[in-house]
Design an enzyme around this catalytic site. Structure first.
Site, mmCIF file in Angstrom:
data_model
loop_
_atom_site.group_PDB
_atom_site.id
_atom_site.type_symbol
_atom_site.label_atom_id
_atom_site.label_comp_id
_atom_site.label_asym_id
_atom_site.label_seq_id
_atom_site.Cartn_x
_atom_site.Cartn_y
_atom_site.Cartn_z
ATOM 1 N N GLU A 33 43.470 39.781 6.193
ATOM 2 C CA GLU A 33 42.484 39.278 7.152
ATOM 3 C C GLU A 33 42.573 37.752 7.306
ATOM 4 O O GLU A 33 42.214 37.207 8.338
ATOM 5 C CB GLU A 33 41.081 39.708 6.697
ATOM 6 C CG GLU A 33 40.088 39.798 7.835
ATOM 7 C CD GLU A 33 38.795 40.513 7.460
ATOM 8 O OE1 GLU A 33 38.806 41.400 6.579
ATOM 9 O OE2 GLU A 33 37.759 40.181 8.053
ATOM 10 N N HIS B 90 57.027 56.536 -9.481
ATOM 11 C CA HIS B 90 57.539 57.867 -9.145
ATOM 12 C C HIS B 90 57.284 58.185 -7.693
ATOM 13 O O HIS B 90 57.256 59.361 -7.300
ATOM 14 C CB HIS B 90 56.885 58.898 -10.070
ATOM 15 C CG HIS B 90 57.199 58.613 -11.506
ATOM 16 N ND1 HIS B 90 58.292 59.144 -12.154
ATOM 17 C CD2 HIS B 90 56.598 57.768 -12.402
ATOM 18 C CE1 HIS B 90 58.326 58.674 -13.404
ATOM 19 N NE2 HIS B 90 57.314 57.831 -13.566
ATOM 20 N N LYS C 89 34.077 44.774 16.036
ATOM 21 C CA LYS C 89 32.632 44.887 15.774
ATOM 22 C C LYS C 89 31.862 44.880 17.097
ATOM 23 O O LYS C 89 30.931 45.660 17.296
ATOM 24 C CB LYS C 89 32.150 43.718 14.910
ATOM 25 C CG LYS C 89 32.508 43.835 13.427
ATOM 26 C CD LYS C 89 31.814 42.728 12.626
ATOM 27 C CE LYS C 89 32.109 42.827 11.144
ATOM 28 N NZ LYS C 89 31.373 41.877 10.322
HETATM 29 O O1 PA5 Z 1 35.950 38.927 5.284
HETATM 30 C C1 PA5 Z 1 35.195 39.177 6.204
HETATM 31 O O2 PA5 Z 1 34.604 38.288 6.828
HETATM 32 C C2 PA5 Z 1 34.907 40.600 6.641
HETATM 33 O O3 PA5 Z 1 35.740 41.520 6.002
HETATM 34 C C3 PA5 Z 1 33.456 40.944 6.337
HETATM 35 O O4 PA5 Z 1 33.233 40.842 4.972
HETATM 36 C C4 PA5 Z 1 33.106 42.351 6.814
HETATM 37 O O5 PA5 Z 1 33.413 42.513 8.159
HETATM 38 C C5 PA5 Z 1 31.614 42.627 6.590
HETATM 39 O O6 PA5 Z 1 30.844 41.647 7.212
HETATM 40 P P1 PA5 Z 1 29.363 41.371 6.793
HETATM 41 O O7 PA5 Z 1 29.354 40.908 5.379
HETATM 42 O O8 PA5 Z 1 28.889 40.333 7.753
HETATM 43 O O9 PA5 Z 1 28.615 42.651 6.943
#
Ligand code: PA5
Length: 463
Positions: free
Chosen positions: A291, A320, A432
Site C-alpha cells: 500500500e 514443499h 472506499k
Molecule cells: O493503511 C491504511 O491507511 C489503510 O489500510 C487503512 O488502515 C484501512 O483502509 C482502514 O482504514 P480506517 O482505519 O480508516 O478504517
C-alpha cells in the site's frame, strides 16, 4: 538492537550476476543521503508522526495497562473490529506473543480472554463469530482511523444493536470502546454522543503505520502484553535507523537493496518467517509494502507505476510448495527469511525403537527447523537468487517491537529512494468511495453515475 540483518546473499559475491555489487552501494551515497534525510528530517512531522509512537511515557502505558486489565478481568471474549492498518497490527502481535492456540486453551491456562480480530465482512464470518462468543460478556474495540470505513462501521452497528438488545442501552455502552482520530469522523461523533470510551489516534499516523499507537496498544493492553518492552524495542530500532551510515542502518540498507532489485526486474518480495507465530507478520509486511510503494506517480507528478508485489510464505511449510518456484523460476524475487534462534519451546525427537528416520532421532524440532531454514537459504543462494535474513534471538515483546519498527522505517526509506508519497493510498480511497456510492451513501451520487457508466453489463459474460 537485538535483531541481526544478514544481507550477504543479496550480493554478487554470493549469488553472482544477479547480485548487487558493493560498488553499487558505495556509488549511491547521494541517494542514501537524500533518502535518509527525507525520512529523518521529517520525523514526527506530517504523516510521519508514527516515528513518535514508541515515545509515550511510562505513565501513559501504565494507564493503558490498567484499562486493559479491567477488561481482561471481566471479558470472556475480546473482539477487535477494524480492517487494514486497523487490524493487521493487532493480529500479528496477538499471533506472535500469545499462545498459538490461545482461544482453544482452557480458561485457567489463558492469560487473556478469547481474542478475535474481525476484519472482513463475510456474512458467514459474522454469523460464526456470534456462534462462539457470549455477547453479554464480550467487549469490542472498534478501530478506524478515518471513522468512516464501511466494513468497520457495519460490524459496529450490528454488534452494538445486539448488545443493546442483550444488556439494555446503558450497560451496552460499557462493552464498546473506540480507537479513532481525535475530534474527527463519523465514529468519533457517535462515540461522543453515546458516551463510549475513546482512545485517540494522532492525525499524522496513517493506518499501516499505526501499530504502536493506540490502534495496537489498546488491544495489547487487553491481551496483557509487555508494552514497555515492546516500545523499548521499537525505540532501539528507531535509534539504529537514525544512523546515517548505510552500512550500520538496517532499514536504509535493506530498503536500498530491495529498490535496486526491483529496478533490476525483481518485482516480487517474498516474506518467509520460520515461525508459526510470525506467520501473520508477513501479512503486516505485505500491507505496508504494497500500500505504501504501489504508486502511479512520483512526487514530481511523473507516471511511474512503481511497486514490488509482496508475497507471504511460511517456513518450512512452503518449502514443499513455493520454494521450487523461488529456486528455479524467473529471477523476479527477493526472499526475506525471518529466523528465530531460540524458540519458545524445545521438542525432542526421541530415540525411539521404530525402524524409521534414524537420522532424526536424538535431535530436536528446533534443530530441524533451523537446519531447514539454512538449507533453503543455501539452495536459493546456490541458484543465484537474492535473499536476506532477519534473525530474532527469540520472539518476545522487545524483538517484535524492533521488527515492527524496522518494517515501518524500511518502507519509509524505500518510498524516499523512489521519490513517491509513501503515506497516501489513492487506490484504496477510490474503492472506499465506490463502495459508499454503491451502497447509497448520501453525497456520492456523482460517483454512482460514474460507476454505472463504467460498468459493462452484459458483455463478455459466460452463462
Ligand atoms: O493503511 C491504511 O491507511 C489503510 O489500510 C487503512 O488502515 C484501512 O483502509 C482502514 O482504514 P480506517 O482505519 O480508516 O478504517
Amino acid at each position: 538492537m537485538k535483531l541481526k540483518f544478514d544481507y550477504n546473499n543479496m550480493m554478487d559475491c554470493a549469488i553472482g550476476a544477479h547480485g548487487i555489487k558493493k560498488s553499487e552501494i558505495d556509488g549511491a551515497m547521494t541517494a542514501h543521503q537524500s533518502a535518509f534525510t527525507e525520512v529523518i528530517a521529517n520525523s514526527g512531522k506530517g504523516w510521519q508522526e508514527w516515528t513518535e509512537t514508541p515515545m509515550i511515557s511510562d505513565a501513559t502505558v501504565d494507564e493503558l495497562c490498567a484499562f486493559g486489565k479491567s477488561i481482561r478481568d471481566k471479558a470472556t471474549s475480546f473482539v477487535v473490529l477494524g480492517i487494514g492498518g486497523s487490524a493487521l497490527g493487532p493480529i500479528c502481535v496477538f499471533n506472535a506473543l500469545l499462545h498459538l492456540h490461545h482461544n482453544e486453551l482452557p480458561k485457567e491456562m489463558r492469560k487473556a480472554p478469547k481474542i478475535y480480530v474481525e476484519d472482513n465482512v463475510d456474512p458467514e464470518r459474522m454469523a460464526s463469530l456470534l456462534d462462539v462468543i457470549d455477547i453479554k460478556t464480550s467487549y469490542f474495540n472498534v478501530i478506524t482511523k478515518s471513522g468512516e470505513t464501511s466494513e468497520t462501521l457495519s460490524q459496529f452497528i450490528i454488534l452494538y444493536n445486539m448488545l443493546k438488545k442483550a444488556l439494555g442501552e446503558t450497560a451496552a455502552k460499557e462493552h464498546i470502546f473506540v480507537t479513532t482520530t481525535d475530534g474527527k469522523g463519523s465514529l468519533y461523533n457517535v462515540a461522543k454522543k453515546e458516551g463510549f470510551k475513546i482512545f485517540g489516534i494522532p492525525s499524522g499516523v496513517g493506518g499501516r503505520f499505526s501499530v504502536l499507537s493506540n490502534v495496537g496498544l489498546v488491544p495489547f493492553a487487553v491481551m496483557g502484553l509487555d508494552i514497555k518492552s515492546m516500545l523499548a524495542g521499537a525505540r532501539a530500532m528507531r535509534k539504529a535507523c537514525e544512523n546515517k551510515d548505510v552500512y550500520k542502518n538496517p532499514a536504509l540498507m535493506t530498503a536500498f537493496l530491495q529498490v535496486k532489485s526491483m529496478q533490476a526486474g525483481k518485482n516480487i518480495s517474498v516474506m518467509m518467517p520460520y515461525a508459526d507465530g510470525l506467520r501473520t507478520m508477513a501479512d503486516f509486511y505485505c500491507q505496508i509494502w504494497a500500500e505504501s510503494l504501489g504508486k502511479a506517480v512520483d512526487k514530481a507528478g511523473k507516471t511511474v507505476n512503481y511497486g514490488q508485489t509482496p508475497a507471504k510464505s511460511l517456513g518450512v511449510t512452503d518449502q514443499h510448495s513455493q520454494v521450487q518456484l523461488y529456486t528455479e523460476g524467473p529471477y523476479d524475487k527477493v526472499v526475506t527469511f525471518i529466523g528465530v534462534e531460540q524458540y519458545g519451546a524445545t521438542v525432542d525427537i526421541p530415540n525411539d525403537s521404530a525402524d524409521v528416520g534414524d537420522f532424526l532421532k536424538g535431535h530436536t524440532l528446533n534443530e530441524l527447523i533451523t537446519a531447514e531454514r539454512k538449507s533453503t537459504e543455501f539452495a536459493l543462494t546456490k541458484a543465484g537468487r537474492s535473499n536476506f535474513t532477519i534473525l530474532l534471538p527469540e520472539v518476545n515483546a522487545e524483538t517484535v517491537g524492533e521488527l515492527l519498527m524496522y518494517f515501518m522505517y524500511q518502507t519509509a526509506f524505500a518510498g524516499a529512494y523512489l521519490n513517491i508519497d509513501t503515506f497516501n493510498q489513492p487506490g484504496v480511497e477510490e474503492g472506499k468511495k465506490a463502495t459508499f456510492a454503491m451502497i447509497g451513501r448520501k453525497g456520492y451520487e456523482e460517483k454512482l453515475k460514474e460507476l454505472n457508466s463504467a460498468v459493462k453489463k452484459d458483455e463478455y459474460i459466460i452463462c
